[in-house]
Design a protein around this motif. Structure first.
Motif, PDB file in Angstrom:
ATOM      1  N   SER A 270       7.417  -8.053   6.343  1.00 14.60           N
ATOM      2  CA  SER A 270       8.176  -6.221   6.828  1.00 14.60           C
ATOM      3  C   SER A 270       6.694  -5.021   6.059  1.00 14.60           C
ATOM      4  CB  SER A 270       8.992  -6.332   5.890  1.00 14.60           C
ATOM      5  OG  SER A 270       9.630  -7.861   6.746  1.00 14.60           O
ATOM      6  N   GLY A 271       5.486  -5.449   6.343  1.00 19.70           N
ATOM      7  CA  GLY A 271       4.292  -4.249   5.734  1.00 19.70           C
ATOM      8  C   GLY A 271       3.820  -4.429   4.121  1.00 19.70           C
ATOM      9  N   ARG A 272       4.607  -5.760   3.334  1.00 20.80           N
ATOM     10  CA  ARG A 272       3.612  -5.590   2.419  1.00 20.80           C
ATOM     11  C   ARG A 272       2.935  -6.938   2.181  1.00 20.80           C
ATOM     12  NH1 ARG A 272       6.873  -3.530  -0.929  1.00 20.80           N
ATOM     13  NH2 ARG A 272       6.597  -4.902  -2.761  1.00 20.80           N
ATOM     14  N   VAL A 273       2.233  -6.939   1.019  1.00 17.25           N
ATOM     15  CA  VAL A 273       0.764  -8.100   1.166  1.00 17.25           C
ATOM     16  C   VAL A 273       1.433  -8.755  -0.837  1.00 17.25           C
ATOM     17  CG1 VAL A 273      -1.814  -8.231   0.083  1.00 17.25           C
ATOM     18  CG2 VAL A 273      -0.791  -6.285   1.859  1.00 17.25           C
ATOM     19  N   ALA A 274       0.812 -10.097   0.013  1.00 20.77           N
ATOM     20  CA  ALA A 274       1.402 -11.445  -1.040  1.00 20.77           C
ATOM     21  C   ALA A 274      -0.512 -11.472  -1.367  1.00 20.77           C
ATOM     22  CB  ALA A 274       1.720 -12.811  -0.668  1.00 20.77           C
ATOM     23  N   VAL A 275      -0.139 -11.667  -2.461  1.00 26.05           N
ATOM     24  CA  VAL A 275      -1.174 -12.158  -3.039  1.00 26.05           C
ATOM     25  C   VAL A 275      -1.738 -13.304  -4.149  1.00 26.05           C
ATOM     26  CG1 VAL A 275      -3.449 -11.085  -4.924  1.00 26.05           C
ATOM     27  CG2 VAL A 275      -2.520  -9.763  -3.436  1.00 26.05           C
ATOM     28  N   THR A 276      -1.853 -14.376  -4.607  1.00 27.70           N
ATOM     29  CA  THR A 276      -1.799 -15.481  -4.988  1.00 27.70           C
ATOM     30  C   THR A 276      -3.365 -15.120  -5.665  1.00 27.70           C
ATOM     31  OG1 THR A 276      -0.829 -16.377  -4.105  1.00 27.70           O
ATOM     32  CG2 THR A 276      -2.361 -17.499  -5.587  1.00 27.70           C
ATOM     33  N   VAL A 277      -3.930 -14.888  -7.235  1.00 27.77           N
ATOM     34  CA  VAL A 277      -4.806 -15.083  -7.969  1.00 27.77           C
ATOM     35  C   VAL A 277      -5.038 -16.315  -8.643  1.00 27.77           C
ATOM     36  CG1 VAL A 277      -6.701 -14.043  -9.542  1.00 27.77           C
ATOM     37  CG2 VAL A 277      -4.919 -12.336  -7.971  1.00 27.77           C
ATOM     38  N   VAL A 278      -5.892 -16.795  -8.210  1.00 22.09           N
ATOM     39  CA  VAL A 278      -6.631 -18.539  -9.477  1.00 22.09           C
ATOM     40  C   VAL A 278      -7.417 -18.050 -10.187  1.00 22.09           C
ATOM     41  CG1 VAL A 278      -6.379 -21.006  -9.734  1.00 22.09           C
ATOM     42  CG2 VAL A 278      -5.234 -20.086  -7.850  1.00 22.09           C
TER      43      VAL A 278
ATOM     44  N   ASP B 198      -4.059   1.185  -1.741  1.00 18.93           N
ATOM     45  CA  ASP B 198      -3.535   2.412  -1.287  1.00 18.93           C
ATOM     46  C   ASP B 198      -5.129   2.194  -0.757  1.00 18.93           C
ATOM     47  OD1 ASP B 198      -1.141   2.294  -2.802  1.00 18.93           O
ATOM     48  OD2 ASP B 198      -2.078   2.681  -5.094  1.00 18.93           O
ATOM     49  N   ASP B 199      -6.207   2.143  -0.988  1.00 14.73           N
ATOM     50  CA  ASP B 199      -6.983   2.460  -0.664  1.00 14.73           C
ATOM     51  C   ASP B 199      -7.659   2.814   0.889  1.00 14.73           C
ATOM     52  OD1 ASP B 199      -8.244   4.028  -3.070  1.00 14.73           O
ATOM     53  OD2 ASP B 199      -9.657   2.654  -3.692  1.00 14.73           O
ATOM     54  N   SER B 200      -7.017   1.063   1.468  1.00 10.92           N
ATOM     55  CA  SER B 200      -7.012   0.825   2.314  1.00 10.92           C
ATOM     56  C   SER B 200      -6.252   0.339   3.404  1.00 10.92           C
ATOM     57  CB  SER B 200      -7.857  -1.618   2.475  1.00 10.92           C
ATOM     58  OG  SER B 200      -6.464  -1.958   1.649  1.00 10.92           O
ATOM     59  N   GLY B 201      -5.240   0.906   2.530  1.00 11.27           N
ATOM     60  CA  GLY B 201      -3.725   0.923   3.683  1.00 11.27           C
ATOM     61  C   GLY B 201      -3.600  -0.594   3.816  1.00 11.27           C
ATOM     62  N   LEU B 202      -4.204  -1.246   3.494  1.00 11.87           N
ATOM     63  CA  LEU B 202      -4.080  -2.534   4.305  1.00 11.87           C
ATOM     64  C   LEU B 202      -2.173  -3.359   4.358  1.00 11.87           C
ATOM     65  CD1 LEU B 202      -5.696  -5.774   5.279  1.00 11.87           C
ATOM     66  CD2 LEU B 202      -5.570  -6.448   2.749  1.00 11.87           C
ATOM     67  N   CYS B 203      -2.037  -3.828   5.190  1.00 15.03           N
ATOM     68  CA  CYS B 203      -0.610  -4.402   4.751  1.00 15.03           C
ATOM     69  C   CYS B 203      -0.504  -5.685   5.743  1.00 15.03           C
ATOM     70  CB  CYS B 203       0.302  -3.299   6.297  1.00 15.03           C
ATOM     71  SG  CYS B 203       0.293  -2.771   7.225  1.00 15.03           S
ATOM     72  N   ASP B 204       0.884  -6.438   5.660  1.00 16.00           N
ATOM     73  CA  ASP B 204       1.065  -7.487   6.296  1.00 16.00           C
ATOM     74  C   ASP B 204       0.341  -8.997   6.531  1.00 16.00           C
ATOM     75  OD1 ASP B 204       4.197  -7.295   7.658  1.00 16.00           O
ATOM     76  OD2 ASP B 204       2.786  -5.668   8.850  1.00 16.00           O
ATOM     77  N   ALA B 205      -0.362  -9.317   5.182  1.00 10.81           N
ATOM     78  CA  ALA B 205      -1.397 -10.071   5.015  1.00 10.81           C
ATOM     79  C   ALA B 205      -1.301 -10.524   3.788  1.00 10.81           C
ATOM     80  CB  ALA B 205      -3.052  -9.129   4.561  1.00 10.81           C
ATOM     81  N   ARG B 206      -1.820 -11.920   3.603  1.00 10.67           N
ATOM     82  CA  ARG B 206      -1.829 -13.756   2.558  1.00 10.67           C
ATOM     83  C   ARG B 206      -2.559 -12.768   1.975  1.00 10.67           C
ATOM     84  NH1 ARG B 206       2.064 -16.084   0.471  1.00 10.67           N
ATOM     85  NH2 ARG B 206       3.765 -15.643   2.072  1.00 10.67           N
ATOM     86  N   ILE B 207      -3.310 -12.512   0.685  1.00  8.09           N
ATOM     87  CA  ILE B 207      -4.663 -12.855  -0.079  1.00  8.09           C
ATOM     88  C   ILE B 207      -4.605 -14.123  -0.851  1.00  8.09           C
ATOM     89  CG2 ILE B 207      -6.104 -11.872  -1.227  1.00  8.09           C
ATOM     90  CD1 ILE B 207      -4.864  -8.857  -0.008  1.00  8.09           C
ATOM     91  N   GLU B 208      -5.431 -14.579  -1.324  1.00  3.04           N
ATOM     92  CA  GLU B 208      -5.685 -16.034  -1.795  1.00  3.04           C
ATOM     93  C   GLU B 208      -7.212 -15.271  -3.117  1.00  3.04           C
ATOM     94  OE1 GLU B 208      -4.937 -19.608  -0.220  1.00  3.04           O
ATOM     95  OE2 GLU B 208      -3.445 -18.644   1.344  1.00  3.04           O
ATOM     96  N   ILE B 209      -6.821 -15.774  -3.660  1.00  4.91           N
ATOM     97  CA  ILE B 209      -7.993 -15.175  -4.541  1.00  4.91           C
ATOM     98  C   ILE B 209      -8.598 -16.188  -5.640  1.00  4.91           C
ATOM     99  CG2 ILE B 209      -9.391 -14.037  -5.885  1.00  4.91           C
ATOM    100  CD1 ILE B 209      -7.556 -10.947  -5.007  1.00  4.91           C
TER     101      ILE B 209
ATOM    102  N   ALA C  43       1.186  -0.758  -0.213  1.00  3.61           N
ATOM    103  CA  ALA C  43       0.380   0.587  -0.078  1.00  3.61           C
ATOM    104  C   ALA C  43       0.837   1.153  -0.495  1.00  3.61           C
ATOM    105  CB  ALA C  43      -1.403   0.036   0.853  1.00  3.61           C
ATOM    106  N   ALA C  44       0.604   2.424  -0.622  1.00  2.45           N
ATOM    107  CA  ALA C  44       0.841   3.576  -0.537  1.00  2.45           C
ATOM    108  C   ALA C  44       1.268   3.943   1.134  1.00  2.45           C
ATOM    109  CB  ALA C  44       0.280   4.999  -1.200  1.00  2.45           C
ATOM    110  N   ALA C  45       0.592   3.216   2.092  1.00  4.67           N
ATOM    111  CA  ALA C  45       0.807   4.518   3.308  1.00  4.67           C
ATOM    112  C   ALA C  45      -0.018   3.007   4.512  1.00  4.67           C
ATOM    113  CB  ALA C  45      -0.341   5.593   3.904  1.00  4.67           C
TER     114      ALA C  45
END
Length: 102
Positions: free
Chosen positions: A43-51, A70-81, A12-14
């Motif tokens: 470390s503040g990043r977000v890992a995303v996997t899209v299938v 950028d809108d949510s500021g989400l950090c330190d998360a893993r997202i699976e879609i 995220a930007a912030a």
């Protein structure tokens, strides 16, 4: 049907929003998708996997996900879609639902 997997490492930007528990929203069905999120120290990043069954839209996926971060500021998360032909508007809606559920 062959599935396409997209793996992204975004930030995220912030960065400011952290989720505390695992969550799941949506269902993989016609023109819909499911999203699973869980907290992870990245470390503040977000890992995303899209299938998805759709190829050729990696840049659009990246833009939609970056806008959400950028809108949510989400950090330190893993997202699976797991996608089944959802539109960008549905993707953003499900991401917002997941964050609200967190």
């Amino acid at each position: 049907m062959a599935l396409h997997t997209l793996t992204l490492d975004l930030a995220a930007a912030a960065p400011k929003t952290r989720i505390q528990a695992r969550l799941h929203v949506g269902v993989t069905g016609s023109s819909d998708l499911e999203i699973m999120m869980h907290p992870e120290d990245l470390s503040g990043r977000v890992a995303v996997t899209v299938v998805t069954p759709v190829t050729g839209f990696d840049a659009l996926w990246t833009r939609v996900l970056q806008k959400f971060l950028d809108d949510s500021g989400l950090c330190d998360a893993r997202i699976e879609i797991n996608d089944n032909n959802a539109t960008p508007a549905v993707v953003l809606l499900r991401l917002q639902q997941a964050l609200a559920a967190a």
